[in-house]
Scaffold this active site. Structure first.
Site, mmCIF file in Angstrom:
data_model
loop_
_atom_site.group_PDB
_atom_site.id
_atom_site.type_symbol
_atom_site.label_atom_id
_atom_site.label_comp_id
_atom_site.label_asym_id
_atom_site.label_seq_id
_atom_site.Cartn_x
_atom_site.Cartn_y
_atom_site.Cartn_z
ATOM 1 N N ASN A 55 26.857 18.880 -1.390
ATOM 2 C CA ASN A 55 25.396 18.981 -1.444
ATOM 3 C C ASN A 55 24.844 19.875 -0.339
ATOM 4 O OD1 ASN A 55 24.918 17.472 -3.721
ATOM 5 N ND2 ASN A 55 24.637 15.552 -2.603
ATOM 6 N N GLN A 92 18.196 23.767 0.298
ATOM 7 C CA GLN A 92 17.296 24.921 0.202
ATOM 8 C C GLN A 92 16.333 24.972 1.381
ATOM 9 O OE1 GLN A 92 15.372 25.299 -3.624
ATOM 10 N NE2 GLN A 92 17.236 24.803 -4.730
ATOM 11 N N GLU A 105 7.359 21.181 4.893
ATOM 12 C CA GLU A 105 7.613 20.418 3.664
ATOM 13 C C GLU A 105 6.816 19.123 3.715
ATOM 14 O OE1 GLU A 105 11.744 20.497 2.067
ATOM 15 O OE2 GLU A 105 12.210 21.535 3.908
ATOM 16 N N HIS A 130 13.464 13.251 -5.921
ATOM 17 C CA HIS A 130 12.740 14.455 -5.508
ATOM 18 C C HIS A 130 11.731 14.786 -6.603
ATOM 19 C CE1 HIS A 130 11.921 18.538 -4.188
ATOM 20 N NE2 HIS A 130 12.627 18.317 -3.090
ATOM 21 N N ARG A 137 7.408 12.587 -0.345
ATOM 22 C CA ARG A 137 7.990 12.908 -1.665
ATOM 23 C C ARG A 137 8.089 11.706 -2.595
ATOM 24 N NH1 ARG A 137 13.859 15.062 0.229
ATOM 25 N NH2 ARG A 137 12.603 16.885 0.602
ATOM 26 N N HIS A 145 17.785 12.324 -5.944
ATOM 27 C CA HIS A 145 17.990 13.314 -4.875
ATOM 28 C C HIS A 145 18.838 12.804 -3.711
ATOM 29 C CE1 HIS A 145 17.187 16.891 -2.603
ATOM 30 N NE2 HIS A 145 16.534 16.248 -1.651
ATOM 31 N N GLU A 170 25.209 11.514 4.356
ATOM 32 C CA GLU A 170 24.509 10.699 3.358
ATOM 33 C C GLU A 170 25.243 9.408 3.009
ATOM 34 O OE1 GLU A 170 23.109 13.041 0.084
ATOM 35 O OE2 GLU A 170 22.365 11.288 -1.009
ATOM 36 N N ARG A 206 13.374 9.345 2.934
ATOM 37 C CA ARG A 206 13.779 10.342 3.934
ATOM 38 C C ARG A 206 12.759 11.468 4.031
ATOM 39 N NH1 ARG A 206 16.104 15.144 3.474
ATOM 40 N NH2 ARG A 206 17.070 14.843 1.428
HETATM 41 C C1 SIN Z 1 13.911 20.568 -0.518
HETATM 42 O O1 SIN Z 1 14.191 21.707 -0.139
HETATM 43 O O2 SIN Z 1 12.906 20.282 -1.150
HETATM 44 C C2 SIN Z 1 14.864 19.456 -0.241
HETATM 45 C C3 SIN Z 1 15.039 19.315 1.203
HETATM 46 C C4 SIN Z 1 15.497 17.945 1.539
HETATM 47 O O3 SIN Z 1 15.769 17.136 0.676
HETATM 48 O O4 SIN Z 1 15.529 17.666 2.727
#
Ligand code: SIN
Length: 477
Positions: free
Chosen positions: A44, A49, A114, A227, A270, A322, A346, A357
């Site tokens: 993973n 990303q 984010e 996610h 999220r 996710h 993880e 998280r």
């Molecule tokens: C994402 O890039 O949206 C995922 C990053 C993460 O799960 O920490």
């Protein structure tokens, strides 16, 4: 069946960032074996990303700590969070020393943002391909005392006199026994147990089963994160939250902002976004028209949209499995409750994520706690006696049926009845001593799913009041 025997000081199961961080930091005098179930890049970490969250550029780690705790629903363990964010301040500098080159805008770091972060603190590499670049760079730095073997499935741990002394499994189709002075589980999460996931399909909770079977304690298994934005196509891909940090918004078919009710809008935590999207009737899109230089900043996403013939300014998305916050219970140095066995990344419940998280804290967790494990590992030689292994005797058809069933309940809105019937159906599977790699792999998946299912039922049963107050779609968060 032929048998291969290896004897090492430290066996690391997994090859993502947690595994590589441990391997990079163990004393070079130790003989270390890193094993990957498939190619090393099927971790993973390679898919990450958004990037790596760090308060490196901030006057202190206080704000990062607060954001992590708030996102966790105040369920994270405060002193573990402090360790993560405080030791994470130097992660960026550390990684640069290993050759990682973070994206810049002119002379400054190009830090992104984010969901649930109060400010821009996500360091990235190659736009939205952070994981691929970081992992390629770090794997090139592995020293000579570390051997990496691909296509190795570990199917059980060996325990002698209360201490883990090695493992058994397969190298390709050859039976493998590895005697080890210590074993580190870095097998990742559970996302590959179902199809609708951002995870590599090979990440199927093996470490949970391995640890459980030698008596290590597992904690908070029902804490599972969805996610909000997987690309809504047949084979889902993650659409990074960093895109929303760069100005994209979640809209419905008529362009109405679907998170308008939340003070943080599309950048809400999220779990809250994922739940809102699940309840939403009709397709939700990411409107990226306000994201500047999208091709340059999110090259992977733009390429993926092109591949599926999608308009990158209006991307259809839906939530998917996710991250697993629960896992093998560890202390702050990755020690499990069984001597000789460590867990990191993880697969471990490090206590830093609570019920949800915070984005981009997972690569950080791998780095910070991976370094700690490398310091904490003690190597002890003990007799290595392998017990007879048995596996479930399941046909391909039966296994596909069970996998489909798992996909039906391992969702953001599971039905307890479906979990119960999965547990009942898989309760008394026939066992065979004719162990093959495929049966071993399938057995691990089914056992991991059973561990999760049982944990959900236990959580529900142990909290009657909560159960009555809950709606079905809040079980996992
Ligand atoms: C994402 O890039 O949206 C995922 C990053 C993460 O799960 O920490």
């Amino acid at each position: 069946m032929s048998l291969q025997f290896e004897r090492v000081d430290v066996l690391i199961v997994g090859a993502g960032l947690a595994a590589v961080t441990v391997a990079l930091h163990l004393p070079h005098s130790l003989n270390v074996l890193v094993v990957s179930k498939h190619e090393v890049t099927s971790a993973n970490s390679d898919l990450a990303q958004g990037g790596i969250a760090s308060s490196y550029l901030e006057p202190s780690s206080v704000d990062h700590e607060r954001d992590t705790l708030v996102a966790s629903k105040l369920a994270a363990v405060p002193d573990r969070v402090y360790t993560l964010v405080e030791e994470g301040r130097s992660a960026i500098r550390d990684l640069e020393r290993f050759g990682v080159v973070f994206d810049r805008e002119g002379a400054d770091y190009a830090v992104g943002r984010e969901g649930a972060h109060g400010m821009n603190r996500i360091f990235h590499v190659g736009g939205d391909e952070t994981g691929r670049h970081v992992m390629a760079t770090l794997r090139r730095q592995l020293p000579d005392n570390v051997t990496v073997m691909e296509h190795v499935l570990i199917d059980s741990l060996v325990k002698t006199d209360g201490r883990v002394t090695g493992a058994t499994g397969f190298n390709g189709e050859t039976r493998l026994h590895v005697q080890a002075g210590a074993v580190v589980l870095a097998t990742g999460g559970i996302g590959g147990l179902i199809d609708w996931t951002s995870n590599c399909r090979s990440v199927t909770g093996d470490g949970l089963v391995l640890a459980d079977e030698v008596g290590a304690r597992l904690t908070n298994l029902s804490r599972i994160q969805f996610h909000p934005t997987l690309l809504a196509v047949d084979s889902p891909h993650l659409v990074t939250e960093a895109l929303r940090g760069a100005g994209a918004t979640l809209v419905d078919a008529s362009g109405r902002h679907v998170m308008a009710h939340h003070p943080l809008g599309s950048l809400a935590p999220r779990d809250e976004v994922a739940r809102s999207l699940t309840r939403h009737d009709g397709t939700v899109y990411l409107d990226t028209s306000r994201v500047e230089r999208i091709d340059e900043r999110f090259p992977k996403l733009v390429e993926t949209c092109r591949m599926y013939g999608l308009d990158a300014t209006r991307i259809p998305v839906r939530p998917g499995l996710h991250f697993h916050m629960g896992g093998v219970d560890v202390d702050v140095d990755g020690r499990t409750t069984v001597a000789g066995l460590y867990a990191v990344g993880e697969v471990a419940d490090s206590g830093v994520h609570g019920k949800n998280r915070l984005a981009s804290n997972s690569l950080l967790e791998c780095w910070v706690f991976g370094k700690r494990v490398a310091v904490a590992v003690t190597v002890e030689e003990k007799p290595f006696t392998v017990n007879e292994t048995t596996v479930y005797e399941v046909s391909d058809n039966l296994f596909s049926r069970y996998r489909q069933q798992i996909g039906e309940w391992l969702t953001i809105s599971p039905q307890i009845g479906e979990i119960v019937s999965f547990l009942e159906n898989t309760q008394q599977l026939a066992q065979t001593k004719h162990v093959s790699r495929q049966l071993s792999e399938q057995t691990l998946s089914l056992k991991a799913a059973r561990l999760l299912a049982s944990a959900v039922i236990r959580t529900e049963d142990s909290d009657e009041q909560n159960r009555l107050a809950r709606t079905a779609d809040s079980i996992f968060t």
